[in-house]
Design a protein around this motif. Structure first.
Motif, mmCIF file in Angstrom:
data_model
loop_
_atom_site.group_PDB
_atom_site.id
_atom_site.type_symbol
_atom_site.label_atom_id
_atom_site.label_comp_id
_atom_site.label_asym_id
_atom_site.label_seq_id
_atom_site.Cartn_x
_atom_site.Cartn_y
_atom_site.Cartn_z
ATOM 1 N N ASP A 1 -7.571 4.017 10.437
ATOM 2 C CA ASP A 1 -6.464 4.202 11.373
ATOM 3 C C ASP A 1 -6.068 5.673 11.459
ATOM 4 O O ASP A 1 -5.840 6.206 12.552
ATOM 5 C CB ASP A 1 -5.280 3.343 10.931
ATOM 6 C CG ASP A 1 -4.111 3.442 11.900
ATOM 7 O OD1 ASP A 1 -4.269 3.052 13.070
ATOM 8 O OD2 ASP A 1 -3.044 3.922 11.469
ATOM 9 N N GLU B 1 0.827 -1.210 0.000
ATOM 10 C CA GLU B 1 0.000 0.000 0.000
ATOM 11 C C GLU B 1 0.859 1.257 0.000
ATOM 12 O O GLU B 1 0.554 2.242 -0.686
ATOM 13 C CB GLU B 1 -0.925 -0.010 1.216
ATOM 14 C CG GLU B 1 -2.016 -1.065 1.129
ATOM 15 C CD GLU B 1 -2.943 -1.028 2.321
ATOM 16 O OE1 GLU B 1 -2.611 -0.320 3.298
ATOM 17 O OE2 GLU B 1 -3.988 -1.690 2.301
ATOM 18 N N GLY B 2 1.964 1.243 0.766
ATOM 19 C CA GLY B 2 2.828 2.414 0.794
ATOM 20 C C GLY B 2 3.460 2.694 -0.562
ATOM 21 O O GLY B 2 3.535 3.841 -1.010
ATOM 22 N N ARG C 1 -7.028 5.541 -0.569
ATOM 23 C CA ARG C 1 -6.481 4.728 0.529
ATOM 24 C C ARG C 1 -7.426 3.586 0.808
ATOM 25 O O ARG C 1 -8.615 3.659 0.515
ATOM 26 C CB ARG C 1 -6.326 5.574 1.801
ATOM 27 C CG ARG C 1 -5.401 6.775 1.669
ATOM 28 C CD ARG C 1 -5.390 7.569 2.948
ATOM 29 N NE ARG C 1 -4.549 8.750 2.863
ATOM 30 C CZ ARG C 1 -4.465 9.667 3.824
ATOM 31 N NH1 ARG C 1 -5.171 9.525 4.927
ATOM 32 N NH2 ARG C 1 -3.666 10.723 3.676
ATOM 33 N N SER C 2 -6.889 2.538 1.417
ATOM 34 C CA SER C 2 -7.734 1.432 1.837
ATOM 35 C C SER C 2 -8.555 1.874 3.051
ATOM 36 O O SER C 2 -8.225 2.840 3.734
ATOM 37 C CB SER C 2 -6.875 0.213 2.195
ATOM 38 O OG SER C 2 -6.098 0.485 3.356
ATOM 39 N N GLN D 1 -6.432 1.847 6.232
ATOM 40 C CA GLN D 1 -5.560 3.010 6.377
ATOM 41 C C GLN D 1 -6.352 4.241 6.777
ATOM 42 O O GLN D 1 -5.942 5.007 7.657
ATOM 43 C CB GLN D 1 -4.829 3.273 5.056
ATOM 44 C CG GLN D 1 -3.669 2.355 4.778
ATOM 45 C CD GLN D 1 -2.981 2.723 3.478
ATOM 46 O OE1 GLN D 1 -3.628 2.973 2.463
ATOM 47 N NE2 GLN D 1 -1.666 2.759 3.498
#
Length: 499
Positions: A419, A354-355, A412-413, A416
């Protein structure tokens, strides 16, 4: 108040500029739709293969143009000095279908370098102005000399049936004209006869005057430019893609031609005459010789070669991977130049974290943020015109320095996002701000807040307990910290009496 002669002069000036702009707009729209003429080909290649690839295109223009549009979503308008979005403005936005049509307008701005928004009152419903996105091929705005924002006039020109129509918008009035549609296949004689018909005539309107007053006191059309410049024209995102798109199409055409003619090893017979067979008459007598059809050898895969110097030579098959490598390089250049993530164009990426994926999309995110900055200025003016069309002059003044609310341009997921929002909540950010950051529209945020209030009324104790658990507590005072007992000395433990 402008006279009819002055209005017609403005129509002529604006129409001439609109016609000048039309060529690049139509060309870029064609490229977006995949209509790409074969370019950069030699005369011989175009002569023998041009028609074969006339309808072929490996269309990357559409991907480049669509990439930012899917991240440009308006979620509301907020006037200066207000803490929440204007619900009535959002209702006007949705009733006019602009949550969908705005996407069409943004795409038109990206491909055609600009798009327009027209605001006008509805006599049947004074509380609901009519707001429409307009194509750059039909509209143009004229500005005051030396200004890029103060609008002097605007023109919308379109065709319907056998008529040309034009509407001229001025700060204090609106003129409407029409004329017969000009045919392109007229003879010179008929063109001379119809010269008089080319002139605009005021439209006959039975339900409203012509010209009619403009109660808003300003030109009701706003231009939304793409990549505006201080002096030059705004730039289309497609204009920089066209040349590389032409090169990619040519490479594909050459690859297909090579795969058809040279994708297998080729053999040639040298030092031998072309095989012949006897030519017989009706009586079966040999009257001559005729050459053997070489296509028969290809089918039978057998050749009879005679001659003492006859030999067979061979050349290798064409290296088609060379073409695909160049095409991938060209697509990579296209991705870098347009800040389009390579995984939008090349599907070879897999198992990406993801990053890493977010880092790969940074260029596209920044590209979208720039467009939000440019489009937001015009959309603020649109919100102001909506308020003026409803007669709300005080709100219109606040909207001049208000802001447009947009959905987050970064993908973003859910994990993510959740959070990040939880950490911001612990820092003290209010729930309403977090809900907007999550991507909800102001209307949806209001609904969620109302639901939370109903839950609070139904079970206030558990709700307060849950909220307190999510709030960070104050740091303890130095005197409130209970010191832990020191560990016992091992020697003292050894001195315990033994019974």
């Amino acid at each position: 108040m402008a006279s009819e002669t002055e209005a017609l002069r403005l129509v002529g000036l604006l129409e001439n500029e609109l016609i000048r702009r039309r060529g690049p707009i139509d060309r870029h729209n064609d490229y977006y739709r995949g209509k790409h003429p074969l370019k950069f080909a030699s005369d011989e290649f175009a002569k023998f293969h041009g028609e074969r690839y006339a309808d072929f295109s490996d269309n990357w223009v559409q991907v480049v143009a669509d990439a930012p549009v899917e991240r440009l979503t308006v979620t509301g308008f907020q006037a200066s000095g207000e803490v929440s979005a204007d619900a009535e403005l959002w209702r006007v936005w949705q009733v006019n279908g602009l949550d969908a049509d705005s996407q069409l307008g943004f795409l038109g701005s990206i491909t055609g370098a600009r798009t327009f928004v027209l605001v006008w009152g509805d006599p049947d419903d004074p509380d609901m102005p009519v707001v429409t996105f307009e194509d750059a091929s039909q509209c143009i705005v004229g500005y005051e000399p030396g200004s890029r924002r103060r609008r002097r006039a605007a023109l919308k020109r379109w065709q319907d049936g056998a008529e040309d129509y034009a509407t001229l918008y001025l700060p204090d009035e609106v003129w409407k004209f029409c004329r017969p549609l000009q045919r392109q296949d007229k003879s010179p004689q008929m063109a001379d006869v119809d010269e008089e018909l080319k002139r605009w005539q005021p439209r006959e309107l039975h339900t409203e005057p012509n010209p009619q007053p403009n109660p808003m006191g300003m030109v009701p059309m706003v231009e939304l430019p793409n990549k505006p410049m201080l002096v030059e024209e705004p730039i289309s995102d497609v204009s920089g893609v066209v040349a590389m798109q032409d090169a990619i199409n040519l490479l594909w055409a050459q690859l297909f031609t090579a795969s058809d003619a040279a994708s297998f090893p080729q053999r040639v017979i040298m030092g031998a005459e072309r095989p012949t067979i006897p030519k017989l008459n009706t009586a079966g007598e040999i009257v001559g010789k005729q050459a053997v059809d070489l296509a028969k050898f290809q089918v039978d895969r057998v050749a009879w070669i005679t001659g003492k110097d006859a030999r067979i030579a061979e050349w290798q098959a064409a290296n088609l991977a060379m073409y695909t490598g160049i095409i991938e390089t060209a697509v990579g250049h296209l991705a870098a130049q347009t800040r389009t993530p390579q995984h939008y164009l090349i599907s070879a990426m897999s198992n990406i974290g993801e990053g890493t994926l977010l880092a790969a999309e940074t260029g596209l995110v920044k590209r979208c943020d720039q467009k939000i900055l440019w489009l937001g200025q015009g959309l603020r003016e649109v919100a102001r015109l909506i308020a003026l069309a409803k007669g709300q002059t005080a709100l219109a003044e606040k909207l001049r320095s208000g802001r447009v609310l947009w959905a987050d341009t970064e993908s973003r997921s859910h994990a993510q996002m959740a959070d990040a929002l939880l950490k911001l909540k612990q820092l003290g950010f209010p729930f309403e701000w977090l809900a907007l950051r999550y991507g909800l529209t102001p209307t949806e945020v209001a609904d969620v807040i109302a639901m939370r209030e109903r839950e609070m009324e139904a079970d206030p104790v558990s709700e307060i307990t849950r909220m307190m658990a999510n709030q960070p507590g104050p740091p303890p005072a130095p005197g409130d910290v209970e010191e832990e007992p020191a560990e016992a000395d091992e020697e003292e433990v050894d001195r315990e009496p033994v019974g």
